[in-house]
Design a protein around this motif. Sequence first.
Motif, PDB file in Angstrom:
ATOM      1  N   THR A  61      41.954  18.219  39.630  1.00  0.00           N
ATOM      2  CA  THR A  61      42.856  18.501  38.513  1.00  0.00           C
ATOM      3  C   THR A  61      43.503  17.215  38.015  1.00  0.00           C
ATOM      4  O   THR A  61      43.841  16.329  38.807  1.00  0.00           O
ATOM      5  CB  THR A  61      43.971  19.463  38.982  1.00  0.00           C
ATOM      6  OG1 THR A  61      43.374  20.617  39.559  1.00  0.00           O
ATOM      7  CG2 THR A  61      44.865  19.879  37.820  1.00  0.00           C
ATOM      8  N   LEU A  63      46.788  16.034  35.680  1.00  0.00           N
ATOM      9  CA  LEU A  63      48.023  16.454  35.025  1.00  0.00           C
ATOM     10  C   LEU A  63      48.602  15.284  34.231  1.00  0.00           C
ATOM     11  O   LEU A  63      48.692  14.161  34.744  1.00  0.00           O
ATOM     12  CB  LEU A  63      49.061  16.931  36.041  1.00  0.00           C
ATOM     13  CG  LEU A  63      48.750  18.231  36.782  1.00  0.00           C
ATOM     14  CD1 LEU A  63      47.973  17.941  38.054  1.00  0.00           C
ATOM     15  CD2 LEU A  63      50.036  18.975  37.122  1.00  0.00           C
ATOM     16  N   GLU A  68      48.680  20.557  33.309  1.00  0.00           N
ATOM     17  CA  GLU A  68      47.255  20.444  33.662  1.00  0.00           C
ATOM     18  C   GLU A  68      46.436  20.217  32.392  1.00  0.00           C
ATOM     19  O   GLU A  68      46.621  20.911  31.382  1.00  0.00           O
ATOM     20  CB  GLU A  68      46.795  21.707  34.381  1.00  0.00           C
ATOM     21  CG  GLU A  68      45.390  21.581  34.946  1.00  0.00           C
ATOM     22  CD  GLU A  68      45.010  22.757  35.837  1.00  0.00           C
ATOM     23  OE1 GLU A  68      43.811  23.091  35.850  1.00  0.00           O
ATOM     24  OE2 GLU A  68      45.907  23.331  36.492  1.00  0.00           O
ATOM     25  N   THR A  69      45.540  19.246  32.452  1.00  0.00           N
ATOM     26  CA  THR A  69      44.845  18.782  31.251  1.00  0.00           C
ATOM     27  C   THR A  69      43.363  18.605  31.535  1.00  0.00           C
ATOM     28  O   THR A  69      42.974  18.155  32.615  1.00  0.00           O
ATOM     29  CB  THR A  69      45.414  17.419  30.782  1.00  0.00           C
ATOM     30  OG1 THR A  69      46.820  17.551  30.586  1.00  0.00           O
ATOM     31  CG2 THR A  69      44.771  16.962  29.482  1.00  0.00           C
ATOM     32  N   THR A  70      42.532  18.938  30.551  1.00  0.00           N
ATOM     33  CA  THR A  70      41.110  18.596  30.603  1.00  0.00           C
ATOM     34  C   THR A  70      40.845  17.535  29.550  1.00  0.00           C
ATOM     35  O   THR A  70      41.046  17.781  28.355  1.00  0.00           O
ATOM     36  CB  THR A  70      40.231  19.834  30.331  1.00  0.00           C
ATOM     37  OG1 THR A  70      40.523  20.826  31.311  1.00  0.00           O
ATOM     38  CG2 THR A  70      38.751  19.465  30.431  1.00  0.00           C
TER      39      THR A  70
END
Length: 505
Positions: A61, A63, A68-70
């Motif tokens: 993950t 962040l 939380e970021t993709t």
Amino acid sequence: MATPVVELKRVSKYFAKVIANKDVSFCAYEGEVVALLGENGAGKSTIMKILYGLYGADEGTILIRGQETTVRSPRDAMQRGIAMVQQHFSLVPTHTVTENIILGNARGRISLKEENQKIQALANRYGFDIPVEAKVGNLAVGVQQKVEILKALYLNTNILILDEPTAVLTPQESDNLMEFIKTYAAQGNTVLFITHKLKEVMEVADRVVVMRDGMVAGDLRRSETDEHKLAKLMIGQDLTANAQPALREFSDESTILELRNVTVEQKNQPALLEGVSFAVHAGEIFGIAGVSGNGQDAVCEAICGGREITSGEILCNGRSLVEDTIRQRIEAGIGYVPVDRYRDGLIMDMTLSENMLLKSSFSKHWTRHGLIDQKVLDRYTADLIQKHQVKATGPDETAKSLSGGNQQKMVLGREIDIGQKVIVFNQPTRGLDMGAVDRIHKSMLEEKEKGKGVLLISTELSELFEMTDRFAIMYKGKIMGIYRNGELSTEEIGLLMAGYTGKEA
């Protein structure tokens, strides 16, 4: 407790069966400089490319400011305030500084005058002396790097990733960059700083993340560690330092390689070399210092036969090499470890045995009745693998399956055997981990003790200080001076590397 600006939790990345990153976790806070240390192939650049969106994480993950970021692409990263300045610049040399910075970032009708003023103000804000209307191709490498950084700042970046940022800079330019990093972080921004130079880490980092074999081996505050502890974490063991070379006096009779007023001209362009003269003696390591692209490659090519000289003399043991072919120079005992092993040192799809044969296929050592004796060649290659501690399954393994450091060791082993009189090393440790660097340095010192002449071209002043008896400084194809090791300070060398003479300095 404050929320981290960037946080990675158990991030992993696989390339087929190769583990590039495994369970990597660390964070960085607002106003913090975090250095990423590790050997070549330790996974530090890969993890930063995941954060920047060049690679996708297979597990874990990311962040950004607690969310939380993709990050699917560099555009995603930029929208989140993340920018990355990579080792190899992505600038268009025929465009101006301003045009490079706004390229892809400006829309609609553009007033170049207004953009010039905006970018000049941005450069002034960070103390960057950059001519914004100049074409990038006409700028020094250090200035080009500032242009890359300005591209990031133009996008209002507050998380800046720097990948080996001082690799092409003079000492003064490196000092200026360190000051910029401190100033930028003090304004509340975050810097993630990939480097292999422990001195820089101790100078500028607040925290140090050490990576080994794709994993985090340590996460320490700078105030709680030192260079020795960091080096041990990087390689997993202590390295024994090479003894400082005892400076010797050399007589003219011991000269083994000499260049006399060598000039290499190009049509409608400045000369690559202009009146270059120096001598390398038997049992001497002679260095050439300078920022990349100031004629060092031309010196190597002129000696080894890859480039014709316009005028001057090149002598080995008093005999002129100017009319000799490359093969004749090999037979004269000149070895050459090139700067680009992929382009000039190895053929990646060939086996290690075939690569060891490349420059001496004419040797009677390999041939029987006009045919290559494969058993003799394989035995020789296996001996080199063992002698130089190459991690390879055997002579039949292809060159492309080896790591960069092990590829370099194979080139080194071949060229040491070819270079019975002189060995030319052109940035032999560039991009290598500390273990491989240590092995290559020990090999150079061994060949020096055998009475060979060693020419070492390096952009790393620390390497020249550690290894050489004397060194020359090059700037735009000219020798700025030849000095004994220890004769000049780092500042004086840096001024000469930038083209200033002693009087001007």
